[in-house]
Design an enzyme around this catalytic site. Sequence first.
Site, PDB file in Angstrom:
ATOM      1  CG  ASP A  19       7.228-112.079  -4.537  1.00 47.90           C
ATOM      2  OD1 ASP A  19       6.448-112.741  -5.236  1.00 47.90           O
ATOM      3  OD2 ASP A  19       7.422-112.295  -3.329  1.00 47.90           O
ATOM      4  CG  ASN A  67       7.723-119.163  -9.896  1.00 45.52           C
ATOM      5  OD1 ASN A  67       8.339-118.206 -10.348  1.00 45.52           O
ATOM      6  ND2 ASN A  67       7.333-119.209  -8.623  1.00 45.52           N
TER       7      ASN A  67
END
Length: 238
Positions: A19, A67
């Site tokens: 991330d 996502n």
Amino acid sequence: VSARSQRGGFPRHVAIVMDGNGRWAEARGLQRLRGHLEGARVVREVTTCCRKLGIPYLTLYAFSTENWARRATEVRGLWALLERFLHEEGATLIQQGIELRAVGDLERLPPAVKARLKQVMDQTRGLTGMRLTLALSYGGRDEIARAFRRMASAIEQGRLHAREIDERQVARYLDTADLPDPDLVIRTGGEHRVSNFLLWQIAYSELFITDLLWPSFSRAALRRALVWYAGRKRRFGR
Ligand code: IPE
Ligand code: IPE
Ligand code: MG
């Protein structure tokens, strides 16, 4: 995976939530995709490093079911980047003896990515240096729901009985059926959350969170995580 790669104090299976690509780019006034591109470079570095260290299983969270809700340009860019990565890395994976696999709802992948992924998985099948698993269009809850569906049809077809369902059976119906549970989960980007990653499998994983954004992660940072892991006392509730 060769037994030779097993060492004391080393995790067998490292899983990483990569991330912080977007923040890395935004902090430099760059497009988010530039962050993802830089992130791909770190994927290469970390994969090679784990291979050299003899870690048998590396799993990378590259794209979550959530996502898909990002802007279309970013989603397209991410898949294009992955396709390119698979084109460029196939030979390197073979050379390093790395077997590539994927977990997630792979049916949702763009056809070109799906085709290339299958190609590289076929080319690397049976290589024993390390198993690299990419989590693509992956969600832990989605994986469990798909496992339920498969179990239910096995029951309908009489191949499975309800009374046989125990933890081992459930694990067999997950995408990770042939992977050991992660020993160490690393999350970059500083967030203290799981974000739908390997929900079933991380029951007793050690969690290492670093504020480093994924493009700034490195061999040295990986080594720090491994040293930290080696100092854990895993009790498994006992
Ligand atoms: C991780 O970086 C990569 C993916 C989720 C595909 P992000 O894109 O989430 O970056 P941040 O968290 O916004 O910085
Ligand atoms: C987790 O990062 C997913 C991947 C690294 C692929 P996200 O950026 O999507 O997670 P949240 O939004 O911070 O929970
Ligand atoms: Mg993020």
